[in-house]
Design a protein around this motif. Structure first.
Motif, PDB file in Angstrom:
ATOM      1  N   ARG A  45       0.836  -1.210   0.000  1.00  0.00           N
ATOM      2  CA  ARG A  45       0.000   0.000   0.000  1.00  0.00           C
ATOM      3  C   ARG A  45       0.866   1.253   0.000  1.00  0.00           C
ATOM      4  N   ARG A  46       1.919   1.229   0.820  1.00  0.00           N
ATOM      5  CA  ARG A  46       2.812   2.391   0.891  1.00  0.00           C
ATOM      6  C   ARG A  46       3.507   2.611  -0.450  1.00  0.00           C
ATOM      7  N   ASP A  47       3.990   1.525  -1.072  1.00  0.00           N
ATOM      8  CA  ASP A  47       4.707   1.649  -2.340  1.00  0.00           C
ATOM      9  C   ASP A  47       3.782   2.129  -3.460  1.00  0.00           C
ATOM     10  N   ARG A  63       4.249   5.605  -5.332  1.00  0.00           N
ATOM     11  CA  ARG A  63       4.419   5.634  -6.786  1.00  0.00           C
ATOM     12  C   ARG A  63       3.381   6.553  -7.435  1.00  0.00           C
ATOM     13  N   VAL A  64       2.148   6.500  -6.942  1.00  0.00           N
ATOM     14  CA  VAL A  64       1.110   7.382  -7.485  1.00  0.00           C
ATOM     15  C   VAL A  64       1.471   8.847  -7.229  1.00  0.00           C
ATOM     16  N   GLY A 114      -4.255   7.976 -17.081  1.00  0.00           N
ATOM     17  CA  GLY A 114      -4.191   6.670 -17.750  1.00  0.00           C
ATOM     18  C   GLY A 114      -4.821   5.567 -16.924  1.00  0.00           C
ATOM     19  N   PHE A 115      -4.697   5.657 -15.592  1.00  0.00           N
ATOM     20  CA  PHE A 115      -5.276   4.640 -14.717  1.00  0.00           C
ATOM     21  C   PHE A 115      -6.706   4.987 -14.293  1.00  0.00           C
ATOM     22  N   SER A 116      -6.988   6.240 -14.109  1.00  0.00           N
ATOM     23  CA  SER A 116      -8.230   6.797 -13.545  1.00  0.00           C
ATOM     24  C   SER A 116      -8.150   6.752 -12.019  1.00  0.00           C
ATOM     25  N   THR A 117      -8.755   7.753 -11.407  1.00  0.00           N
ATOM     26  CA  THR A 117      -8.719   7.880  -9.946  1.00  0.00           C
ATOM     27  C   THR A 117      -9.398   6.694  -9.269  1.00  0.00           C
ATOM     28  N   ALA A 118     -10.576   6.288  -9.783  1.00  0.00           N
ATOM     29  CA  ALA A 118     -11.313   5.174  -9.170  1.00  0.00           C
ATOM     30  C   ALA A 118     -10.490   3.892  -9.189  1.00  0.00           C
ATOM     31  N   SER A 119      -9.792   3.654 -10.312  1.00  0.00           N
ATOM     32  CA  SER A 119      -8.988   2.438 -10.429  1.00  0.00           C
ATOM     33  C   SER A 119      -7.810   2.457  -9.462  1.00  0.00           C
ATOM     34  N   LEU A 120      -7.169   3.603  -9.308  1.00  0.00           N
ATOM     35  CA  LEU A 120      -6.029   3.701  -8.391  1.00  0.00           C
ATOM     36  C   LEU A 120      -6.468   3.471  -6.946  1.00  0.00           C
ATOM     37  N   ILE A 121      -7.665   3.942  -6.592  1.00  0.00           N
ATOM     38  CA  ILE A 121      -8.184   3.700  -5.239  1.00  0.00           C
ATOM     39  C   ILE A 121      -8.433   2.212  -5.036  1.00  0.00           C
ATOM     40  N   THR A 122      -9.045   1.562  -6.032  1.00  0.00           N
ATOM     41  CA  THR A 122      -9.330   0.125  -5.934  1.00  0.00           C
ATOM     42  C   THR A 122      -8.048  -0.685  -5.821  1.00  0.00           C
ATOM     43  N   ARG A 123      -7.038  -0.310  -6.580  1.00  0.00           N
ATOM     44  CA  ARG A 123      -5.769  -1.038  -6.556  1.00  0.00           C
ATOM     45  C   ARG A 123      -5.077  -0.888  -5.203  1.00  0.00           C
ATOM     46  N   THR A 124      -5.200   0.295  -4.605  1.00  0.00           N
ATOM     47  CA  THR A 124      -4.544   0.538  -3.316  1.00  0.00           C
ATOM     48  C   THR A 124      -5.268  -0.155  -2.163  1.00  0.00           C
ATOM     49  N   THR A 125      -6.562  -0.391  -2.310  1.00  0.00           N
ATOM     50  CA  THR A 125      -7.353  -0.976  -1.226  1.00  0.00           C
ATOM     51  C   THR A 125      -7.730  -2.422  -1.529  1.00  0.00           C
ATOM     52  N   ASN A 126      -8.700  -2.640  -2.409  1.00  0.00           N
ATOM     53  CA  ASN A 126      -9.228  -3.986  -2.676  1.00  0.00           C
ATOM     54  C   ASN A 126      -8.153  -4.962  -3.140  1.00  0.00           C
ATOM     55  N   ASP A 127      -7.326  -4.522  -4.086  1.00  0.00           N
ATOM     56  CA  ASP A 127      -6.346  -5.438  -4.661  1.00  0.00           C
ATOM     57  C   ASP A 127      -5.268  -5.813  -3.649  1.00  0.00           C
ATOM     58  N   VAL A 128      -4.793  -4.853  -2.890  1.00  0.00           N
ATOM     59  CA  VAL A 128      -3.779  -5.160  -1.870  1.00  0.00           C
ATOM     60  C   VAL A 128      -4.377  -6.039  -0.770  1.00  0.00           C
ATOM     61  N   THR A 129      -5.640  -5.798  -0.413  1.00  0.00           N
ATOM     62  CA  THR A 129      -6.307  -6.638   0.590  1.00  0.00           C
ATOM     63  C   THR A 129      -6.440  -8.077   0.097  1.00  0.00           C
ATOM     64  N   ARG A 141      -2.577  -6.056 -11.305  1.00  0.00           N
ATOM     65  CA  ARG A 141      -3.014  -4.656 -11.258  1.00  0.00           C
ATOM     66  C   ARG A 141      -2.104  -3.828 -10.343  1.00  0.00           C
ATOM     67  N   VAL A 142      -1.712  -4.412  -9.207  1.00  0.00           N
ATOM     68  CA  VAL A 142      -0.792  -3.703  -8.304  1.00  0.00           C
ATOM     69  C   VAL A 142       0.561  -3.496  -8.982  1.00  0.00           C
ATOM     70  N   ASN A 143       1.051  -4.542  -9.658  1.00  0.00           N
ATOM     71  CA  ASN A 143       2.344  -4.442 -10.345  1.00  0.00           C
ATOM     72  C   ASN A 143       2.305  -3.437 -11.495  1.00  0.00           C
ATOM     73  N   GLU A 144       1.145  -3.306 -12.144  1.00  0.00           N
ATOM     74  CA  GLU A 144       1.030  -2.312 -13.215  1.00  0.00           C
ATOM     75  C   GLU A 144       1.331  -0.915 -12.689  1.00  0.00           C
ATOM     76  N   VAL A 145       0.844  -0.633 -11.471  1.00  0.00           N
ATOM     77  CA  VAL A 145       1.117   0.678 -10.860  1.00  0.00           C
ATOM     78  C   VAL A 145       2.593   0.789 -10.474  1.00  0.00           C
ATOM     79  N   LEU A 146       3.105  -0.253  -9.806  1.00  0.00           N
ATOM     80  CA  LEU A 146       4.481  -0.204  -9.300  1.00  0.00           C
ATOM     81  C   LEU A 146       5.506  -0.167 -10.423  1.00  0.00           C
TER      82      LEU A 146
END
Length: 582
Positions: free
Chosen positions: A91-93, A97-98, A108-123, A312-317
């Motif tokens: 979550r920190r990384d 990165r964001v 490119g990612f959209s705000t909603a997607s970045l929130i989901t990746r930081t919360t739901n996907d990491v969980t 999805r998390v790796n796409e951001v990182l």
């Protein structure tokens, strides 16, 4: 998953090693229990058996069972701790990165997607580690160890168990292939649900003002129905597995006893006790093997979603910011507050048309340079090139004679006091919002708020400078938010102020008083002002007129009223000839 493993620290690898030791110990103790049961069965079924021996073997079996419970508790605790540590860092990384992304990557990612990746996907990754590390390691060890012991007893039982296990593996593999694309779609639909919900909450006043609740409900219903339908198709597939697994386990039990009956019937009388004991212990081993595969099934139920979440998390990182740091941290000596555009052209990423065409102008230290033009003429885009929210496609943007690309981003933005078109407030006190990331000095905060013409309303608030500002500043008016945003810029004491249509929510009286205070209190500071109102910029040292991304006029108000037709049209649309003459 391998990319996540590469991010583990040495302490976490050590924790994994300890967990593996406890898992192996747990498997060994689990497989000892059927041995004690075999001994008890032989004692009970053999003539002359002693009750004391039953108590001894029963006591050993109880100790082994308690050992299984203890090792499982410790292993689960360590797994949970490991999962929490990994998810915390992920979550920190992701957040960090964001933070480094330019507007290009964020859009490119959209705000909603970045929130989901930081919360739901990491969980999802965290939950998988808690369950998966125990099961993925334990199940194969348990299966191999149990099968090796089973094969020493009777091959017919072993072949039956192996066939049942193979059927489970085929079923799991087929299910995995079916649900993986479904989980990809589910995560995308989660983004859509978050997006629609976020839009509705942020625009709730507009929704209610236009009686558009039904319209918004229909939009939410559509994305919610799609989300639900995809989830149902996945869960139905998983639910089919439960009766099949139960049928396999019951069939295995029946098969073991059926084969055992034939073996006992064909054996000599003295050997039947041993075969019966073997059958009892074999059934326990077979149950352990099938239970291992059932546990793997639970993990594989999570696996498709986790695979998608990790991707999805790796796409951001792994996304590299397009705007990177230069090396310059200090301006050349003797030059402060100078801004120059040299033949700057700009187009948005993946766009074909240029938004700005060959823009050139210079703002000297202490000057006020304003930008005006019709909607869509490129004013805000131009001003956003200075703090490097985007980089110029062609040409150079210079601050103090140095290309902005050569500065470190921190050094560049330390020079600027930026006030955006839409004033942004953060949850916290007035002082926190004004100082924002810097030490809170009350005297400086009060001075900044006074210059921004906000002293009157702030000091009427309960707790004054300690008064709480809600998320987005919804408990203050638009004009008050703008004045606090301006106070935030003033507090920084920058070389250059950037006002991106930052006076639009202010009445003319407050607008004029604020600009007078800025001119008086921030003497020697360069001002770049984007505005729609002629009254806001008519006193500027220089006005740049934009039309369809091109400069069509540069000069003072009086000069442009003579030489620039576009400026004249804007002026006459807002003020009468008498007012302009005055």
């Amino acid at each position: 998953m391998l990319k996540i493993l590469k991010r583990l620290k040495s302490r976490e690898w050590l924790m994994i090693l300890v967990i593996l030791v406890f898992i192996v110990l747990q498997v060994w103790l689990t497989l000892r229990v059927p041995r004690y049961m075999q001994e008890i069965t032989l004692i009970v079924t053999t003539p002359g058996g002693v009750l004391r021996d039953v108590w001894v073997q029963g006591g050993m079996m109880l100790l082994a069972t308690l050992g299984v419970v203890a090792t499982q508790v410790v292993g689960s605790y360590l797994s949970a701790k490991l999962a929490a540590s990994v998810s915390y860092r992920l979550r920190r990384d992701v957040f960090t990165r964001v933070e480094s992304f330019s507007m290009e990557e964020i859009n490119g990612f959209s705000t909603a997607s970045l929130i989901t990746r930081t919360t739901n996907d990491v969980t999802a990754v965290q939950q998988f580690i808690v369950m998966g590390i125990n099961v993925i390691v334990q199940a194969p060890i348990m299966a191999v160890w149990a099968v090796s012991r089973m094969s020493a007893m009777d091959m017919s039982w072993t072949i039956l168990t192996g066939g049942m296990a193979a059927a489970i593996v085929i079923m799991i593999a087929s299910l995995f292939m079916y649900v993986l694309p479904k989980f990809r779609r589910i995560q995308e639909l989660t983004d859509n649900v978050n997006r629609v919900t976020r839009e509705n909450l942020s625009g709730i006043r507009v929704v209610r003002a236009y009686n558009a609740e039904k319209f918004q409900e229909a939009k939410f219903e559509e994305v919610n129905d799609n989300f639900t339908a995809n989830n149902l198709s996945v869960f139905r597939a998983f639910q089919i597995m439960n009766p099949i697994m139960r049928m396999i386990m019951m069939g295995l039990g029946i098969g073991i006893f059926w084969i055992g009956a034939f073996l006992i019937d064909a054996a000599a009388p003295y050997a039947r006790h041993e075969i019966f004991a073997n059958m009892v212990v074999f059934q326990q081993y077979a149950t352990q093997v099938i239970m291992s595969f059932m546990m793997l099934t639970m993990v594989f139920m999570m696996m498709p979603r986790v695979v998608v979440s990790i991707k999805r998390v790796n796409e951001v990182l792994e996304t590299q910011p397009t705007i990177t740091d230069g090396t310059v941290t200090v301006s050349p000596e003797g030059v402060l507050g100078e801004v120059e555009f040299k033949n700057v052209s700009f187009k948005y990423p993946d766009a074909e048309e240029y938004v700005l065409h060959n823009i050139s102008f210079k703002a000297h230290k202490g000057e006020t340079v304003a930008f005006i033009g019709s909607t869509g003429s490129g004013k805000s885009t131009l001003i956003n090139l200075v703090p490097r929210f985007y980089d110029a496609t062609e040409g150079q943007v210079l601050i103090d004679g140095v290309d902005v690309k050569e500065y470190t981003q921190e050094a560049l933005r330390d020079k600027l006091g930026y006030v955006p078109q839409r004033a942004v407030m953060f949850t916290g006190s007035v002082s926190l919002n004004v100082a924002f990331g810097r030490d809170e000095e009350l005297d400086r905060i009060k001075k900044a708020v006074e210059i921004a013409q906000g002293q009157e309303f702030v000091e009427k608030m309960h707790d004054t400078y300690d008064a709480l500002i809600s998320q987005g500043g919804t408990n203050v008016s638009g004009g008050q938010r703008q004045r606090l945003a301006i106070a935030r810029a003033v507090y920084r004491q920058p070389e250059i102020y950037i006002f991106d249509d930052s006076f639009s929510a202010l009445d003319y009286r407050t607008d004029r008083a604020l600009r007078s205070a800025l001119k008086r209190e921030t003497h020697g500071t360069t001002n770049l002002i984007v505005a729609q109102r002629i009254g806001t910029i008519r006193d500027a040292d220089r006005i740049v007129v934009l039309d369809e991304g091109k400069v069509v006029g540069i000069g003072t108000h009086d000069e442009l009223m003579v030489s620039c037709e576009v400026y004249q049209e804007i002026a006459y649309s807002q003020l009468s000839k008498e007012e302009l003459g005055a």
